[in-house]
Design a protein around this motif. Structure first.
Motif, PDB file in Angstrom:
ATOM      1  N   ALA A   1       0.723   1.010 -11.650  1.00  0.00           N
ATOM      2  CA  ALA A   1       1.105  -0.204 -10.945  1.00  0.00           C
ATOM      3  C   ALA A   1       0.302  -0.353  -9.660  1.00  0.00           C
ATOM      4  CB  ALA A   1       2.599  -0.179 -10.629  1.00  0.00           C
ATOM      5  N   MET A   2       0.140  -1.589  -9.217  1.00  0.00           N
ATOM      6  CA  MET A   2      -0.533  -1.860  -7.945  1.00  0.00           C
ATOM      7  C   MET A   2       0.202  -1.167  -6.806  1.00  0.00           C
ATOM      8  SD  MET A   2      -1.238  -5.577  -6.098  1.00  0.00           S
ATOM      9  CE  MET A   2      -2.572  -6.094  -7.186  1.00  0.00           C
ATOM     10  N   LYS A   3      -0.558  -0.533  -5.903  1.00  0.00           N
ATOM     11  CA  LYS A   3       0.025   0.135  -4.745  1.00  0.00           C
ATOM     12  C   LYS A   3       0.342  -0.879  -3.646  1.00  0.00           C
ATOM     13  CE  LYS A   3      -2.587   4.441  -5.422  1.00  0.00           C
ATOM     14  NZ  LYS A   3      -3.596   5.356  -4.819  1.00  0.00           N
ATOM     15  N   ALA A   4       1.254  -0.490  -2.752  1.00  0.00           N
ATOM     16  CA  ALA A   4       1.607  -1.358  -1.631  1.00  0.00           C
ATOM     17  C   ALA A   4       0.375  -1.666  -0.775  1.00  0.00           C
ATOM     18  CB  ALA A   4       2.699  -0.714  -0.789  1.00  0.00           C
ATOM     19  N   SER A   5      -0.480  -0.663  -0.564  1.00  0.00           N
ATOM     20  CA  SER A   5      -1.671  -0.878   0.261  1.00  0.00           C
ATOM     21  C   SER A   5      -2.625  -1.872  -0.402  1.00  0.00           C
ATOM     22  CB  SER A   5      -2.387   0.449   0.512  1.00  0.00           C
ATOM     23  OG  SER A   5      -2.787   1.050  -0.713  1.00  0.00           O
ATOM     24  N   GLU A   6      -2.697  -1.859  -1.727  1.00  0.00           N
ATOM     25  CA  GLU A   6      -3.550  -2.807  -2.446  1.00  0.00           C
ATOM     26  C   GLU A   6      -2.970  -4.214  -2.383  1.00  0.00           C
ATOM     27  OE1 GLU A   6      -5.265   0.503  -5.619  1.00  0.00           O
ATOM     28  OE2 GLU A   6      -3.435  -0.616  -6.070  1.00  0.00           O
ATOM     29  N   TYR A   7      -1.660  -4.302  -2.501  1.00  0.00           N
ATOM     30  CA  TYR A   7      -1.003  -5.606  -2.374  1.00  0.00           C
ATOM     31  C   TYR A   7      -1.259  -6.186  -0.982  1.00  0.00           C
ATOM     32  CZ  TYR A   7       2.595  -9.208  -2.345  1.00  0.00           C
ATOM     33  OH  TYR A   7       3.258 -10.413  -2.249  1.00  0.00           O
ATOM     34  N   GLU A   8      -1.166  -5.345   0.027  1.00  0.00           N
ATOM     35  CA  GLU A   8      -1.423  -5.802   1.399  1.00  0.00           C
ATOM     36  C   GLU A   8      -2.861  -6.275   1.557  1.00  0.00           C
ATOM     37  OE1 GLU A   8      -0.356  -2.454   3.742  1.00  0.00           O
ATOM     38  OE2 GLU A   8       1.804  -2.661   3.364  1.00  0.00           O
ATOM     39  N   LEU A   9      -3.811  -5.587   0.913  1.00  0.00           N
ATOM     40  CA  LEU A   9      -5.207  -6.020   0.942  1.00  0.00           C
ATOM     41  C   LEU A   9      -5.349  -7.399   0.312  1.00  0.00           C
ATOM     42  CD1 LEU A   9      -8.247  -5.485   1.441  1.00  0.00           C
ATOM     43  CD2 LEU A   9      -8.300  -4.371  -0.813  1.00  0.00           C
ATOM     44  N   CYS A  10      -4.696  -7.602  -0.838  1.00  0.00           N
ATOM     45  CA  CYS A  10      -4.737  -8.909  -1.492  1.00  0.00           C
ATOM     46  C   CYS A  10      -4.232  -9.994  -0.546  1.00  0.00           C
ATOM     47  CB  CYS A  10      -3.872  -8.881  -2.760  1.00  0.00           C
ATOM     48  SG  CYS A  10      -4.726  -8.366  -4.273  1.00  0.00           S
ATOM     49  N   VAL A  11      -3.063  -9.761   0.022  1.00  0.00           N
ATOM     50  CA  VAL A  11      -2.449 -10.766   0.895  1.00  0.00           C
ATOM     51  C   VAL A  11      -3.345 -11.063   2.092  1.00  0.00           C
ATOM     52  CG1 VAL A  11      -0.484 -11.226   2.420  1.00  0.00           C
ATOM     53  CG2 VAL A  11      -0.098 -10.243   0.157  1.00  0.00           C
ATOM     54  N   SER A  12      -3.935 -10.017   2.662  1.00  0.00           N
ATOM     55  CA  SER A  12      -4.795 -10.211   3.843  1.00  0.00           C
ATOM     56  C   SER A  12      -6.022 -11.049   3.526  1.00  0.00           C
ATOM     57  CB  SER A  12      -5.211  -8.854   4.416  1.00  0.00           C
ATOM     58  OG  SER A  12      -6.139  -8.194   3.553  1.00  0.00           O
ATOM     59  N   ASN A  13      -6.408 -11.095   2.240  1.00  0.00           N
ATOM     60  CA  ASN A  13      -7.574 -11.874   1.824  1.00  0.00           C
ATOM     61  C   ASN A  13      -7.199 -13.159   1.100  1.00  0.00           C
ATOM     62  OD1 ASN A  13      -9.705 -10.197   2.813  1.00  0.00           O
ATOM     63  ND2 ASN A  13      -9.262  -8.736   1.179  1.00  0.00           N
ATOM     64  N   GLY A  14      -5.938 -13.563   1.224  1.00  0.00           N
ATOM     65  CA  GLY A  14      -5.498 -14.830   0.662  1.00  0.00           C
ATOM     66  C   GLY A  14      -5.132 -14.792  -0.802  1.00  0.00           C
TER      67      GLY A  14
END
Length: 345
Positions: free
Chosen positions: A86-99
């Motif tokens: 599953a996607m990690k929290a840190s990866e999800y945060e990266l996605c969000v930070s880049n829109g």
């Protein structure tokens, strides 16, 4: 079932990103080497059935795929990424930070993390998770102390095992297969050691001390291309490899699976959970690219089809362990409606 319905948030992003994304004609998929052959098979079916360009399917590893996928919206960034965790929290945060804020998570089936060896090796291999840890862990119990791993042959771990050098090829740290192997095999195997059980060490201690693979030779990082591991095993009868079940399934003429705790990885044992090292497989959809990249909806429709995902479908013929009928219906509905995944904590 139609796959053209978009969420309100996806439509909003489409209005912003349509100009940037529309310049690319091909669907682009990155991510897990384990999920790669399944997506490649879907891409082939899609290309044969439609007039759209054949999708670009890249094997970058789960972690590498997340970095590319979460990098932003537009033609420079992938539409979909495969993942063997599953996607990690840190990866999800990266996605969000880049829109990249509207993502659908899709579990396509299950897989068994497998160890395999050449059929030219005539020993009936059956390893416990504890033995696997003792062979591959950076540190192990030595004379009552936690110390660097001294074992160089399997017989040193247990006298019933052959007196041959430990040589195991496996994925690099960027791979979801590596993440899953550490969690499901290494950490659990470490917990089974008397030193750990009798010492009263908790899960935090295990995660901190039992997650590193040794770097002194017996474990060999073999890159993201699992086919190279298969080729090495076919040429070296004493070497073992770590990869997803599909690579064993597709090479049963030359390779045999190593049993773990007496259980061989097979469709049934992975599906019912009796094989101890099983995991879900995913892909993640960038909903902002739906309706913008030509053929993306049709590609997802092919991926969600019964021809692909059902037991006996063309993905199960390549080693994917299918979801139940009910879970496939739920998956299909979620993908069709562009359901946004919840925030990762």
């Amino acid at each position: 079932m139609s796959f053209t319905k978009l969420s309100t948030s996806a439509l909003a992003i489409l209005a912003i990103s349509a100009t940037a994304a529309a310049a690319r004609d091909e669907i682009r998929r990155v991510g897990s080497s384990t999920v790669f052959p399944y997506t490649q098979a879907v891409a082939e079916q899609f290309a044969n059935k439609t007039s759209f360009p054949s999708p670009i399917v890249e094997s970058t590893g789960t972690g590498g795929g997340m970095q590319i996928f979460c990098g932003g919206i537009g033609e420079d960034f992938a539409d979909i990424t495969g993942a063997s965790r599953a996607m990690k929290a840190s990866e999800y945060e990266l996605c969000v930070s880049n829109g990249v804020t509207d993502i659908t998570e899709a579990q396509i089936g299950s897989d068994g993390l497998s160890m395999a060896i050449s059929r030219d090796n005539d020993f009936d291999w059956d390893l416990s998770l504890a033995e696997i840890y003792l062979a591959l862990g950076a540190q192990v119990p030595v004379d009552g102390e936690w110390a660097d791993n001294p074992y160089t042959s399997w017989a040193q771990i247990d006298a019933r095992l052959p007196d041959v050098a430990i040589e195991v090829l496996g994925p690099p740290p960027t791979s979801g297969t590596r993440d899953a192997f550490v969690e499901l095999a290494m950490n659990v195997g470490c917990e089974e050691l008397d030193f750990v059980k009798d010492g009263g060490f908790d899960g935090d201690w295990v995660e901190e001390n039992c997650s590193r693979m040794r770097t002194d030779g017996p474990f060999i990082e073999a890159g993201e291309n699992d086919n190279l591991i298969v080729q090495r095993l076919q040429s070296d009868p004493n070497a073992m490899g770590i990869f997803g079940y599909s690579f064993v399934f597709e090479n049963l003429d030359t390779l045999k699976a190593v049993k773990i705790d007496g259980v061989e990885p097979e469709m049934d044992t992975i599906a019912d959970g009796s094989y101890p090292v099983s995991r879900p497989l995913f892909f993640y959809i960038k909903n902002a690219h739906r309706g913008v990249i030509p053929g993306f909806e049709e590609f997802l429709e092919e991926y969600m089809s019964e021809d692909a995902l059902a037991p006996g479908g063309y993905l199960s013929e390549r080693g994917l362990v299918a979801l139940s009928d009910e879970r496939r219906d739920e998956l299909r509905e979620r993908v069709a409606n562009s359901v946004n995944m919840p925030a990762k904590q």
